[in-house]
Write a protein that holds these residues in place. Structure first.
Motif, PDB file in Angstrom:
ATOM      1  N   LYS A 104      -5.158   6.524  12.917  1.00 29.42           N
ATOM      2  CA  LYS A 104      -5.933   5.434  11.985  1.00 29.42           C
ATOM      3  C   LYS A 104      -5.727   6.036  10.686  1.00 29.42           C
ATOM      4  CE  LYS A 104      -7.454   3.198  15.478  1.00 29.42           C
ATOM      5  NZ  LYS A 104      -6.485   3.099  16.559  1.00 29.42           N
ATOM      6  N   LEU A 105      -5.112   5.244   9.999  1.00 28.34           N
ATOM      7  CA  LEU A 105      -4.649   5.521   8.434  1.00 28.34           C
ATOM      8  C   LEU A 105      -4.786   4.284   7.801  1.00 28.34           C
ATOM      9  CD1 LEU A 105      -2.089   8.191   8.512  1.00 28.34           C
ATOM     10  CD2 LEU A 105      -4.293   8.538   7.725  1.00 28.34           C
ATOM     11  N   PRO A 106      -5.331   4.033   6.595  1.00 27.55           N
ATOM     12  CA  PRO A 106      -5.240   2.936   5.745  1.00 27.55           C
ATOM     13  C   PRO A 106      -3.839   2.248   5.746  1.00 27.55           C
ATOM     14  CG  PRO A 106      -6.688   4.314   4.859  1.00 27.55           C
ATOM     15  CD  PRO A 106      -6.168   5.154   5.774  1.00 27.55           C
ATOM     16  N   GLY A 107      -3.545   1.217   6.200  1.00 20.83           N
ATOM     17  CA  GLY A 107      -2.217   0.417   6.008  1.00 20.83           C
ATOM     18  C   GLY A 107      -1.100   0.984   7.153  1.00 20.83           C
ATOM     19  N   PHE A 108      -1.459   1.975   8.103  1.00 14.66           N
ATOM     20  CA  PHE A 108      -0.415   2.322   8.741  1.00 14.66           C
ATOM     21  C   PHE A 108      -0.576   1.631  10.222  1.00 14.66           C
ATOM     22  CE2 PHE A 108       0.470   5.194  12.508  1.00 14.66           C
ATOM     23  CZ  PHE A 108       1.627   5.237  12.404  1.00 14.66           C
ATOM     24  N   ASP A 109       0.921   1.099  10.496  1.00 12.16           N
ATOM     25  CA  ASP A 109       1.145   0.281  11.653  1.00 12.16           C
ATOM     26  C   ASP A 109       1.924   1.321  12.703  1.00 12.16           C
ATOM     27  OD1 ASP A 109       1.561  -1.195  13.846  1.00 12.16           O
ATOM     28  OD2 ASP A 109       2.705  -2.712  12.682  1.00 12.16           O
ATOM     29  N   PRO A 110       1.632   1.732  13.812  1.00  9.64           N
ATOM     30  CA  PRO A 110       2.250   2.455  14.899  1.00  9.64           C
ATOM     31  C   PRO A 110       3.617   1.827  15.022  1.00  9.64           C
ATOM     32  CG  PRO A 110       0.020   2.085  15.734  1.00  9.64           C
ATOM     33  CD  PRO A 110       0.041   1.563  14.220  1.00  9.64           C
ATOM     34  N   LYS A 111       3.401   0.460  15.332  1.00  4.45           N
ATOM     35  CA  LYS A 111       4.326  -0.327  15.890  1.00  4.45           C
ATOM     36  C   LYS A 111       5.101  -0.977  14.628  1.00  4.45           C
ATOM     37  CE  LYS A 111       2.731  -0.040  20.057  1.00  4.45           C
ATOM     38  NZ  LYS A 111       3.003   1.103  21.013  1.00  4.45           N
ATOM     39  N   GLY A 112       5.026  -0.510  13.647  1.00  5.20           N
ATOM     40  CA  GLY A 112       5.680  -1.217  12.514  1.00  5.20           C
ATOM     41  C   GLY A 112       7.193  -0.615  12.304  1.00  5.20           C
ATOM     42  N   GLU A 113       7.676  -1.282  11.468  1.00  4.92           N
ATOM     43  CA  GLU A 113       9.336  -0.758  11.016  1.00  4.92           C
ATOM     44  C   GLU A 113       9.364   0.436  10.419  1.00  4.92           C
ATOM     45  OE1 GLU A 113      12.004  -2.488  12.157  1.00  4.92           O
ATOM     46  OE2 GLU A 113      10.727  -3.674  13.142  1.00  4.92           O
ATOM     47  N   LYS A 114       8.366   0.901   9.798  1.00  7.26           N
ATOM     48  CA  LYS A 114       8.406   2.241   9.041  1.00  7.26           C
ATOM     49  C   LYS A 114       8.296   3.316  10.281  1.00  7.26           C
ATOM     50  CE  LYS A 114       7.056   1.460   4.309  1.00  7.26           C
ATOM     51  NZ  LYS A 114       6.302   2.451   3.365  1.00  7.26           N
ATOM     52  N   THR A 115       7.522   2.951  11.419  1.00  2.00           N
ATOM     53  CA  THR A 115       7.635   3.942  12.090  1.00  2.00           C
ATOM     54  C   THR A 115       8.766   3.930  13.227  1.00  2.00           C
ATOM     55  OG1 THR A 115       5.056   3.699  12.272  1.00  2.00           O
ATOM     56  CG2 THR A 115       5.922   4.755  14.204  1.00  2.00           C
ATOM     57  N   LYS A 116       9.122   2.908  13.307  1.00  4.15           N
ATOM     58  CA  LYS A 116      10.357   2.708  14.145  1.00  4.15           C
ATOM     59  C   LYS A 116      11.483   3.436  13.499  1.00  4.15           C
ATOM     60  CE  LYS A 116       9.049  -1.232  16.646  1.00  4.15           C
ATOM     61  NZ  LYS A 116       9.193  -2.790  16.797  1.00  4.15           N
ATOM     62  N   ALA A 117      11.784   3.198  12.257  1.00  2.80           N
ATOM     63  CA  ALA A 117      12.897   3.708  11.648  1.00  2.80           C
ATOM     64  C   ALA A 117      12.856   5.118  11.160  1.00  2.80           C
ATOM     65  CB  ALA A 117      13.017   2.961  10.316  1.00  2.80           C
ATOM     66  N   ALA A 118      11.614   5.703  11.329  1.00  2.00           N
ATOM     67  CA  ALA A 118      11.289   7.196  10.928  1.00  2.00           C
ATOM     68  C   ALA A 118      12.401   8.071  11.556  1.00  2.00           C
ATOM     69  CB  ALA A 118       9.990   7.646  11.077  1.00  2.00           C
ATOM     70  N   ARG A 119      12.610   9.152  10.881  1.00  2.00           N
ATOM     71  CA  ARG A 119      13.407  10.470  11.488  1.00  2.00           C
ATOM     72  C   ARG A 119      12.741  11.572  11.086  1.00  2.00           C
ATOM     73  NH1 ARG A 119      14.014   6.807  14.207  1.00  2.00           N
ATOM     74  NH2 ARG A 119      15.920   5.677  14.680  1.00  2.00           N
ATOM     75  N   VAL A 120      12.006  11.687  10.104  1.00  2.00           N
ATOM     76  CA  VAL A 120      11.146  12.789   9.319  1.00  2.00           C
ATOM     77  C   VAL A 120       9.841  12.146   9.258  1.00  2.00           C
ATOM     78  CG1 VAL A 120      10.970  14.247   7.543  1.00  2.00           C
ATOM     79  CG2 VAL A 120      13.468  13.662   8.337  1.00  2.00           C
ATOM     80  N   VAL A 121       8.760  13.205   9.512  1.00  4.14           N
ATOM     81  CA  VAL A 121       7.468  12.934   9.252  1.00  4.14           C
ATOM     82  C   VAL A 121       6.997  14.069   8.140  1.00  4.14           C
ATOM     83  CG1 VAL A 121       5.088  12.909  10.102  1.00  4.14           C
ATOM     84  CG2 VAL A 121       6.803  11.917  11.545  1.00  4.14           C
ATOM     85  N   VAL A 122       6.408  13.323   6.969  1.00 12.13           N
ATOM     86  CA  VAL A 122       5.762  14.259   6.339  1.00 12.13           C
ATOM     87  C   VAL A 122       4.361  14.286   6.334  1.00 12.13           C
ATOM     88  CG1 VAL A 122       5.521  15.070   3.729  1.00 12.13           C
ATOM     89  CG2 VAL A 122       7.690  14.391   4.627  1.00 12.13           C
ATOM     90  N   SER A 123       3.656  15.196   6.301  1.00 16.32           N
ATOM     91  CA  SER A 123       2.065  15.288   6.495  1.00 16.32           C
ATOM     92  C   SER A 123       1.351  16.431   5.497  1.00 16.32           C
ATOM     93  CB  SER A 123       1.727  15.365   8.013  1.00 16.32           C
ATOM     94  OG  SER A 123       0.299  14.948   8.097  1.00 16.32           O
ATOM     95  N   ARG A 124       0.057  16.477   6.092  1.00 12.69           N
ATOM     96  CA  ARG A 124      -0.651  17.473   5.328  1.00 12.69           C
ATOM     97  C   ARG A 124      -0.917  18.677   6.230  1.00 12.69           C
ATOM     98  NH1 ARG A 124      -0.637  16.420  -0.228  1.00 12.69           N
ATOM     99  NH2 ARG A 124      -0.774  14.109  -0.592  1.00 12.69           N
ATOM    100  N   ALA A 125      -1.978  19.469   6.101  1.00 16.78           N
ATOM    101  CA  ALA A 125      -2.317  20.714   6.754  1.00 16.78           C
ATOM    102  C   ALA A 125      -2.711  20.488   8.300  1.00 16.78           C
ATOM    103  CB  ALA A 125      -3.412  21.469   6.285  1.00 16.78           C
TER     104      ALA A 125
END
Length: 175
Positions: free
Chosen positions: A44-65
């Motif tokens: 759960k993140l504001p504006g995040f869609d696990p089924k969305g195109e950004k998730t499907k296209a992703a090859r790299v994840v950048v996150s925090r600690a």
């Protein structure tokens, strides 16, 4: 050798846990491929869609600690693998998650907060991409007409695991 990099999925939060990466209710699936549709389903993140195109296209994840905290199961890296994600870049990782990434032949890259912040400056750019050169231990981020190269550290053994394609392939080559 596997190519590392591509479109970036920015997950701007610390302490993303393995239940958010792949919910426990799917751990009875028989193959890695069966996990594919459930990637980040409970995140759960504001504006995040696990089924969305950004998730499907992703090859790299950048996150925090503390990325990958929670359970020690290897299903969390597996769901990234079957969705074509080859690298996760974060300030820090849960120890077992990080090692499971390397064991699967994927890159888990730790960068200091200021470098992670610099990567997040690209988050609003539509076509941000990151390429990793594990051999030279550098990553290049491109977006909004800018390009930046950042060095990273990785232990010689973990580097060997990633370059071999994971623990099984490494063992086949060495033993």
């Amino acid at each position: 050798m596997k190519a590392f990099g591509g479109s970036v999925l920015f997950l701007d939060r610390s302490d993303i846990n393995t239940d958010e990466i792949i919910p426990a209710k799917y751990l009875t699936e028989i193959t890695k491929e069966d996990l594919q549709p459930y990637i980040l389903e409970d995140l759960k993140l504001p504006g995040f869609d696990p089924k969305g195109e950004k998730t499907k296209a992703a090859r790299v994840v950048v996150s925090r600690a503390n990325f990958g905290c929670g359970s020690s199961r290897e299903h969390a890296p597996w769901v990234f693998e079957v969705n074509g994600i080859t690298a996760v870049i974060a300030e820090s990782f849960a120890r077992i998650f990080r090692q499971n990434m390397f064991n699967c032949g994927m890159a888990a890259i730790e960068l200091p907060k200021e470098k992670i912040d610099a990567l997040f400056a690209y988050a609003g750019t539509a076509e941000t991409a990151i390429s990793l050169d594990v051999e030279t231990q550098t990553l290049t981020v491109r977006g909004a007409g800018k390009e930046e190269t950042i060095s990273f550290d990785i232990s010689p053994f973990d580097k060997a695991l990633v370059l071999a394609g994971g623990w099984v392939d490494y063992a086949d080559q060495k033993y």
